[in-house]
Design a protein around this motif. Structure first.
Motif, short mmCIF file in Angstrom:
data_model
loop_
_atom_site.label_atom_id
_atom_site.label_comp_id
_atom_site.label_asym_id
_atom_site.label_seq_id
_atom_site.Cartn_x
_atom_site.Cartn_y
_atom_site.Cartn_z
N ARG A 41 52.78 31.82 46.57
CA ARG A 41 53.08 31.85 45.13
C ARG A 41 52.23 32.99 44.64
NH1 ARG A 41 53.68 26.04 45.02
NH2 ARG A 41 51.46 25.98 44.09
N SER A 42 51.05 33.18 44.72
CA SER A 42 50.26 34.27 44.25
C SER A 42 50.77 35.72 44.70
CB SER A 42 48.77 34.11 44.76
OG SER A 42 48.75 34.55 46.06
N SER A 48 40.68 27.98 34.18
CA SER A 48 41.77 28.63 33.50
C SER A 48 42.72 27.40 33.30
CB SER A 48 42.63 29.43 34.67
OG SER A 48 42.19 30.64 34.55
N HIS A 57 54.44 27.39 39.04
CA HIS A 57 54.45 28.68 39.88
C HIS A 57 52.90 29.36 40.04
CE1 HIS A 57 55.64 32.10 41.97
NE2 HIS A 57 55.17 32.87 41.34
N LEU A 58 51.87 28.52 39.45
CA LEU A 58 50.80 29.08 39.57
C LEU A 58 50.29 28.91 40.99
CD1 LEU A 58 49.25 27.58 36.19
CD2 LEU A 58 49.50 30.07 36.59
N PRO A 59 49.28 29.68 41.39
CA PRO A 59 48.67 29.70 42.99
C PRO A 59 47.91 28.38 43.07
CG PRO A 59 47.85 31.41 41.66
CD PRO A 59 48.63 31.02 40.83
N VAL A 60 48.12 27.18 42.71
CA VAL A 60 47.53 26.09 42.97
C VAL A 60 48.36 25.11 43.31
CG1 VAL A 60 47.48 25.51 40.66
CG2 VAL A 60 45.66 24.51 41.72
N SER A 61 48.00 23.95 44.15
CA SER A 61 49.08 22.80 44.17
C SER A 61 49.21 22.27 43.04
CB SER A 61 48.51 22.09 45.40
OG SER A 61 47.51 21.01 44.93
N ILE A 113 54.11 36.38 44.47
CA ILE A 113 55.42 36.29 44.02
C ILE A 113 55.43 36.29 42.53
CG2 ILE A 113 57.46 34.99 43.67
CD1 ILE A 113 56.63 33.80 46.13
N GLY A 114 55.96 37.48 41.66
CA GLY A 114 56.05 37.54 40.18
C GLY A 114 57.28 37.06 39.94
N LEU A 115 57.31 36.01 38.80
CA LEU A 115 58.61 35.24 38.47
C LEU A 115 58.62 35.83 37.10
CD1 LEU A 115 58.61 31.56 39.74
CD2 LEU A 115 59.76 33.55 40.86
N TYR A 147 45.41 33.97 32.85
CA TYR A 147 46.08 34.23 34.07
C TYR A 147 44.88 35.10 34.98
CZ TYR A 147 50.70 33.09 33.00
OH TYR A 147 51.89 32.27 32.63
N ARG A 148 43.78 35.72 34.25
CA ARG A 148 42.88 36.33 35.10
C ARG A 148 42.22 35.23 35.90
NH1 ARG A 148 38.06 37.43 31.98
NH2 ARG A 148 39.20 38.05 30.20
N PRO A 195 50.13 27.90 47.81
CA PRO A 195 49.61 28.60 46.74
C PRO A 195 49.28 30.10 46.97
CG PRO A 195 48.53 26.55 46.81
CD PRO A 195 49.20 26.84 47.96
N CYS A 223 43.39 32.82 37.49
CA CYS A 223 44.54 32.37 38.48
C CYS A 223 44.61 33.15 39.50
CB CYS A 223 45.70 31.88 37.46
SG CYS A 223 45.76 30.77 36.53
N TYR A 224 44.63 34.52 39.31
CA TYR A 224 44.89 35.61 40.28
C TYR A 224 43.69 36.46 40.53
CZ TYR A 224 49.77 34.09 39.14
OH TYR A 224 50.84 33.50 39.24
N MET A 263 40.16 29.32 38.92
CA MET A 263 41.36 28.73 38.42
C MET A 263 41.30 27.43 37.93
SD MET A 263 44.78 28.06 38.70
CE MET A 263 45.60 29.30 39.87
#
Lengths: 222, 292
Positions: free
Chosen positions: B75-76, A4, A92-96, B78-80, B100-101, B72, B103-104, A1
């Motif tokens: 959020r991972s 990225s 919206h990224l999965p990080v704070s 949920i697709g927006l 994005y690779r 987080p 990030c998820y 993350m």
């Protein structure tokens, strides 16, 4: 993350980083040639008198370049995020939010410091070539206040760009312009040197203003 | 369990009350369409659910967490899709995938490149240079490769031609067929939603009506009749909507033909050749919400 996040910031910054780095290098070269020319064209005593006795800074041309550099880097990073409110994608990224923003700012600050560090080193080496080491060393303490001004401008610009409310934008602008003006208020060698340790510690606190603007962006994201 | 729960939502903007006391829920594994005319607060509601706007009061839970304070991990899941197919335009297609690779955790590059492959675009093309339809595929690829449990799509059809809209719908259908996936979608193309959604939320003047698509299509009716005079029928217990074009009048109602006939007689309306006709979702929407 984290990789990225840094990758994304690099993509936004790389061209602007290269451009401001070139600009900084160009001005360093100009300063070098100017000093060399002066040393050849005038008596060494005259140059010494100007530089030491009347505190005429021979590297004056670099004075506002860190400020410009900070503004360019912040604009390069945050204007694309604000266009179409793309910052929502980052939020919206999965990080704070704080961590995401911290790494965005960290990447900008790191590049800023690389540029300013290189510039300072160039000026130092140029002065060292023609003057005693003390003169070269004093250039560092002189330029730190300009570098800090650029850093404050970087955080200020980021904060204003992320801010959604116009009255707050104006307020932030006034605060940051005042801070920057304060760092540019004096002239001569190391005029702010006694306060520099405290200022170096305090300057990163301006980062919290960016965090607060980001929070408000999320709260009022219509 | 519900994927989305909204309790006592109250929100005002610039002094105007958008929602007074909104309550609804969307169960997991369902496809729900959020419908409403322009200015009724669809995008605002989506923004609240996406966590980009703090409501004045009330509670919105998305996958069990406050929508404005999603962890987080949630959020991972949920697709927006933002209105206008928002993407990082300074990236190329391959840079988008690379970003994005990282990030998820569940990122599936095959899904992403499969969708991109349909367009035959070079991977080093900048997102900024893509057409709206092509960009929509990149965004869809990003969302699908995340393998989310919940999709929130804000006006996915905006700016898309019929081909890209169909492509988008195909992907959504395949996604829904995986099972256990929840989709909340808004669109102005109602014939698309008619093929996709199971339930609908009609948003109007701060209130809502939540109903299954089949229930709506079977309980809400479109009637036509001829009448030479200019008529103005207001909404009441029987008449949900009314429009007149030339000599033909169209009336929308939840009541059956007999009730409508008696009601029109009681109003003194001579409804010649009153009959029930086939109704599309778009007709139903107009009948229920009005044109403007």
């Amino acid at each position: 993350m984290l990789y990225s996040l840094l990758f994304k910031e690099w993509l936004k910054l790389k061209r602007y980083f290269a451009a401001v780095l070139l600009l900084n290098c160009g001005i360093c070269l100009e300063i070098f040639f100017n000093i060399r020319q002066q040393m050849y064209a005038e008596h060494a005593e005259m140059v010494w008198y100007q530089a030491i006795h009347i505190h005429s800074l021979l590297y004056q041309d670099i004075r506002y370049v860190p400020l410009f550099t900070g503004l360019v880097l912040a604009t390069a990073q945050f204007v694309p995020e604000m266009m179409g409110r793309r910052f929502r994608l980052s939020l919206h990224l999965p990080v704070s939010r704080s961590l995401m923003l911290f790494f965005s700012l960290l990447s900008g600050v790191m590049l800023y410091l690389i540029i300013c560090g290189s510039t300072s080193l160039c000026i130092y080496l140029t002065l060292q070539k023609y003057f005693p080491i003390e003169v070269a060393q004093s250039s560092l303490s002189t330029m730190v206040s300009w570098v800090l001004a650029g850093l404050i401008a970087y955080f200020g610009c980021a904060s204003v760009l992320l801010e959604q409310s116009w009255p707050r934008r104006v307020f932030l602008l006034l605060v940051f312009v005042t801070l920057v003006k304060m760092l540019y208020a004096g002239f001569g060698y190391g005029w702010l040197a006694p306060a520099l340790p405290a200022l170096v510690l305090l300057a990163p606190l301006a980062m919290f203003s960016v965090f607060d603007s980001a929070r408000r962006f999320q709260d009022k994201g219509v | 369990m519900n994927a989305i729960e909204v309790h006592n939502l109250y929100h005002q903007y610039n002094g105007r009350i958008l929602y007074a006391d909104l309550n609804f829920s969307i169960p997991e594994g369902t496809i729900c369409g959020l419908l409403g005319k322009n200015g009724q607060g669809k995008t605002t509601l989506v923004n609240i659910l996406m966590g980009f706007l703090k409501p004045t009061s009330g509670q919105c839970l998305v996958l069990g967490e406050d929508s404005h304070d999603l962890s987080p991990v949630v959020r991972s899941r949920i697709g927006l899709l933002h209105e206008g197919h928002l993407a990082y335009e300074f990236m190329t297609i391959s840079q988008t995938e690379k970003f994005y690779r990282g990030c998820y955790v569940n990122w599936d590059p095959e899904i992403f490149f499969h969708l991109i492959g349909k367009m035959g675009l070079p991977h080093d093309q900048k997102v900024a240079t893509l057409s709206c339809g092509q960009r929509s595929q990149v965004v869809l690829g990003v969302i699908m490769a995340q393998n989310p449990d919940l999709l929130i799509l804000d006006d996915y059809s905006m700016g898309l031609d019929v081909g890209y809209r169909r492509l988008f719908l195909d992907v959504l259908h395949d996604f829904a067929a995986l099972g256990g996936k929840t989709i909340l979608v808004t669109s102005h193309i109602l014939q698309d939603l008619e093929q996709l959604v199971e339930t609908m939320i009609f948003l109007d003047s701060g209130g809502i009506m939540q109903i299954g698509l089949d229930d709506f299509m079977s309980s809400f009716h479109k009637y036509v009749f001829h009448n030479a005079k200019e008529l103005k029928l207001l909404k009441d217990d029987v008449v949900s909507g009314f429009e007149q074009r030339g000599g033909q009048s169209t009336l929308y109602s939840f009541c059956d033909l007999g009730q409508v006939q008696r009601h029109l007689i009681s109003l003194g309306v001579h409804a010649e050749k009153l009959s029930k006709v086939e109704m599309t979702l778009e007709d139903g929407f107009i009948g229920l919400m009005g044109k403007y």
